[in-house]
Design an enzyme around this catalytic site. Structure first.
Site, mmCIF file in Angstrom:
data_model
loop_
_atom_site.group_PDB
_atom_site.id
_atom_site.type_symbol
_atom_site.label_atom_id
_atom_site.label_comp_id
_atom_site.label_asym_id
_atom_site.label_seq_id
_atom_site.Cartn_x
_atom_site.Cartn_y
_atom_site.Cartn_z
ATOM 1 N N CYS A 111 0.717 -1.141 0.149
ATOM 2 C CA CYS A 111 0.021 0.066 -0.067
ATOM 3 C C CYS A 111 0.906 1.286 -0.197
ATOM 4 O O CYS A 111 1.151 2.014 1.108
ATOM 5 C CB CYS A 111 -0.976 -0.046 1.134
ATOM 6 S SG CYS A 111 -1.824 -1.555 1.348
ATOM 7 N N ALA A 112 1.646 1.436 -1.166
ATOM 8 C CA ALA A 112 2.795 2.243 -1.045
ATOM 9 C C ALA A 112 2.507 3.772 -1.174
ATOM 10 O O ALA A 112 3.605 4.723 -0.866
ATOM 11 C CB ALA A 112 3.505 1.882 -2.485
ATOM 12 N N ALA A 113 1.410 4.242 -1.857
ATOM 13 C CA ALA A 113 1.331 5.679 -2.196
ATOM 14 C C ALA A 113 1.209 6.447 -0.513
ATOM 15 O O ALA A 113 0.556 5.883 0.306
ATOM 16 C CB ALA A 113 0.045 6.070 -3.025
ATOM 17 N N GLY A 115 4.404 7.224 -1.191
ATOM 18 C CA GLY A 115 5.688 6.617 -1.719
ATOM 19 C C GLY A 115 6.640 6.998 -0.369
ATOM 20 O O GLY A 115 7.789 6.900 -0.942
ATOM 21 N N LYS A 117 7.405 5.241 2.325
ATOM 22 C CA LYS A 117 8.157 4.337 2.666
ATOM 23 C C LYS A 117 8.753 3.611 1.353
ATOM 24 O O LYS A 117 9.966 2.759 1.702
ATOM 25 C CB LYS A 117 7.223 3.316 3.414
ATOM 26 C CG LYS A 117 6.714 4.074 4.892
ATOM 27 C CD LYS A 117 5.642 3.159 5.213
ATOM 28 C CE LYS A 117 5.257 3.588 6.644
ATOM 29 N NZ LYS A 117 4.426 4.686 6.702
ATOM 30 N N ASP A 135 -0.129 0.407 -5.289
ATOM 31 C CA ASP A 135 -1.412 0.967 -4.773
ATOM 32 C C ASP A 135 -2.510 0.827 -5.379
ATOM 33 O O ASP A 135 -2.350 0.802 -6.861
ATOM 34 C CB ASP A 135 -1.010 2.437 -4.606
ATOM 35 C CG ASP A 135 -2.009 2.742 -3.198
ATOM 36 O OD1 ASP A 135 -1.559 2.889 -1.983
ATOM 37 O OD2 ASP A 135 -3.147 3.457 -3.415
ATOM 38 N N ASP A 180 1.898 -0.896 5.020
ATOM 39 C CA ASP A 180 1.451 -0.138 5.733
ATOM 40 C C ASP A 180 -0.070 0.238 5.510
ATOM 41 O O ASP A 180 -0.527 0.585 4.620
ATOM 42 C CB ASP A 180 2.243 1.243 5.131
ATOM 43 C CG ASP A 180 1.870 2.337 5.943
ATOM 44 O OD1 ASP A 180 1.981 2.258 7.270
ATOM 45 O OD2 ASP A 180 1.776 3.176 5.514
ATOM 46 N N CYS A 233 -1.437 3.587 11.629
ATOM 47 C CA CYS A 233 -1.204 4.583 12.261
ATOM 48 C C CYS A 233 -2.194 4.905 13.160
ATOM 49 O O CYS A 233 -3.093 6.058 13.102
ATOM 50 C CB CYS A 233 -0.802 5.803 11.355
ATOM 51 S SG CYS A 233 -1.981 6.169 10.187
#
Length: 494
Positions: A111-113, A115, A117, A135, A180, A233
């Site tokens: 779940c990269a966007a 970016g 991480k 993503d 994430d 988070c």
């Protein structure tokens, strides 16, 4: 600073924290912490600190991470446009640190966007191995692509897929996986009050379903013996300890790697999962005990926002289908030339690029040359066939062919070093010229201001424009003028 917390959230946290609730609540009266992370693909930490105009202090859990004063606005400095650092919330740097990425690893950011991480992972890979940044949101992938390019990453593919769809290609492929996970965002209430307005108790349960599916999908993608980090988070036990306990009970070939008791991180709380809605299903004693090895980052215990992190290790039993890393074919549904057949054959296009690279004095750049229409990419060695997946970038985007000439991309400029181009010009960070360049203006430059690496090479042509020796983009010099090739979507807007 005063933050009005949702009543249901506040009551739940008071019940969970007991005597710790008052210090927790008091943390919302304090200013948030600001962080940036040095891009070691471009500059070692020590080199950056010698250049830095900012007052920085180290973030203890990330060697490349530093706190800065929010009034200094590093996002408005030329070094930001050179990709020398990424502005990132300090707690958000912890999951990648615990992923233990090594050069040569095959790594997936599920779940990269936008970016942050992924760029942190890329710096740890140091150009070796493979990074797949994925993503499922087409809109968010645009920001992900730009940050990967700004950071100068050469060995990444960017996908726009659901986690489940990745299993068709990447079964058992990755050494390391970062999840994430999408979450209710409770840990970001101090940083972003929009998170408060969008929160509800129901949003927690919606996220639980997504998180379970993503964890299950990722388990199939990890190689035996590989490592997976799950992070959120948020503070909700349903999204944290309960998710890990549930995963362990359904995937006995995984175990928790305990996170060291350091930096103010707190242990996971197994007693909370039995009070969550998921707790009515019950968890095994093994799973409940294991979640003590996860970590919670509390805003009243560290200088950062709220986070949860779990490190999961595959014990080594085989899983899923095997990917075919020897395959070299890729397909994209995103970029291309509208389905039009290229005017040149693939061999002719390769020759055009080879001539440009020779004229620019480039070294042998890494990867396999891949074309989508007239767009050219260098795909990382060992990347499997991406056919059937939605691909935003199959590799490092180096440029495109128009008629019989090659036009280098902004991504190519950002992935180079000044000494790798035969022509370059460098402005100081405090100069008027660098601001004018970033705003897209044409510059007047004398011939002797263009640094030419090799004798006998003309100053005329494409030139790598830099700030203090770090690339910003392209210019084209001819007869005393540097035509600006900086992309409109990247320009400095005051």
């Amino acid at each position: 600073m005063t933050v009005k917390l949702p009543e249901a959230f506040e009551k739940r946290m008071q019940h969970m924290l007991g005597e710790e609730f008052e210090p927790f609540l008091a943390s919302y009266e304090k200013e948030r912490y600001y962080g940036l992370r040095v891009n070691t693909l471009k500059a070692p930490v020590g080199e950056f600190l010698e250049l830095s105009p900012f007052r920085l202090s180290p973030i203890p859990w990330c060697r490349e991470g530093f706190y800065y004063n929010g009034e200094e606005r590093p996002g408005k400095h030329p070094y930001y446009y050179a990709g020398l650092y990424y502005i990132q919330e300090p707690s958000a740097m912890s999951p990648v640190e615990l992923l233990d990425v090594r050069p040569g690893d095959r790594v997936l950011d599920v779940c990269a966007a936008p970016g942050g991480k992924s760029t942190q992972i890329a710096a740890k890979l140091q150009g070796q191995g493979v990074l797949v940044s994925n993503d499922n949101s087409a809109d968010r992938v645009k920001a992900l692509v730009k940050n990967i390019e700004l950071f100068g990453v050469r060995n990444a593919a960017v996908l726009n897929e659901t986690p489940n769809a990745l299993g068709r290609v990447f079964g058992g492929y990755f050494d390391k996986i970062l999840i994430d996970a999408p979450c209710s965002g409770e840990g970001m209430f101090r940083k972003d009050e929009d998170m408060i307005r969008s929160w509800s108790p129901e949003s927690v349960q919606t996220c639980v379903v997504l998180q379970k599916d993503i964890l299950d999908a990722a388990a199939v993608l990890l190689a035996p013996g590989g490592r997976m980090v799950y992070s959120t988070c948020t503070f909700a036990p349903e999204e944290n300890e309960a998710r890990i306990a549930d995963f362990l009970d359904r995937h006995p070939h995984f175990e928790v790697v305990p996170i060291p008791d350091a930096w103010g991180f707190a242990q996971g709380r197994p007693e909370w999962i039995m009070e969550s809605r998921q707790g009515i299903e019950g968890f095994s004693g093994r799973a409940a005990e294991a979640v003590k090895g996860t970590a919670r980052l509390w805003p009243h215990c560290i200088e950062g926002e709220g986070h949860f992190v779990a490190v999961l290790q595959h014990k080594g039993e085989g899983l899923g289908i095997e990917a075919d890393p020897a395959s070299g074919r890729e397909r994209t549904s995103g970029r291309g030339n509208g389905g039009k057949k290229p005017a040149q054959t693939e061999t002719e296009r390769e020759d055009i690029i080879s001539r440009f690279f020779a004229e620019m004095g480039f070294p042998d750049l890494p990867g396999k040359l891949v074309f989508f229409g007239d767009f050219a990419y260098l795909a990382a060695a060992g990347l499997p066939d991406l056919s059937g997946l939605k691909v935003a970038r199959p590799g490092w985007y180096i440029g495109n062919i128009k008629k019989n000439r090659f036009e280098p991309s902004q991504a190519l400029a950002m992935g180079l070093r000044a000494q790798e181009a035969v022509r370059s010009v460098s402005f100081t960070a405090d100069s008027l010229e660098v601001v004018r360049y970033l705003k897209g203006e044409t510059l007047q430059l004398e011939k002797d201001e263009i640094a030419v690496r090799d004798t006998g090479v003309s100053a005329k042509g494409y030139c790598l424009v830099c700030v203090d020796g770090y690339p910003l983009g392209w210019g084209k010099w001819i007869d005393g003028l540097l035509k600006n090739e900086y992309p409109p979507g990247w320009r400095w807007i005051w």
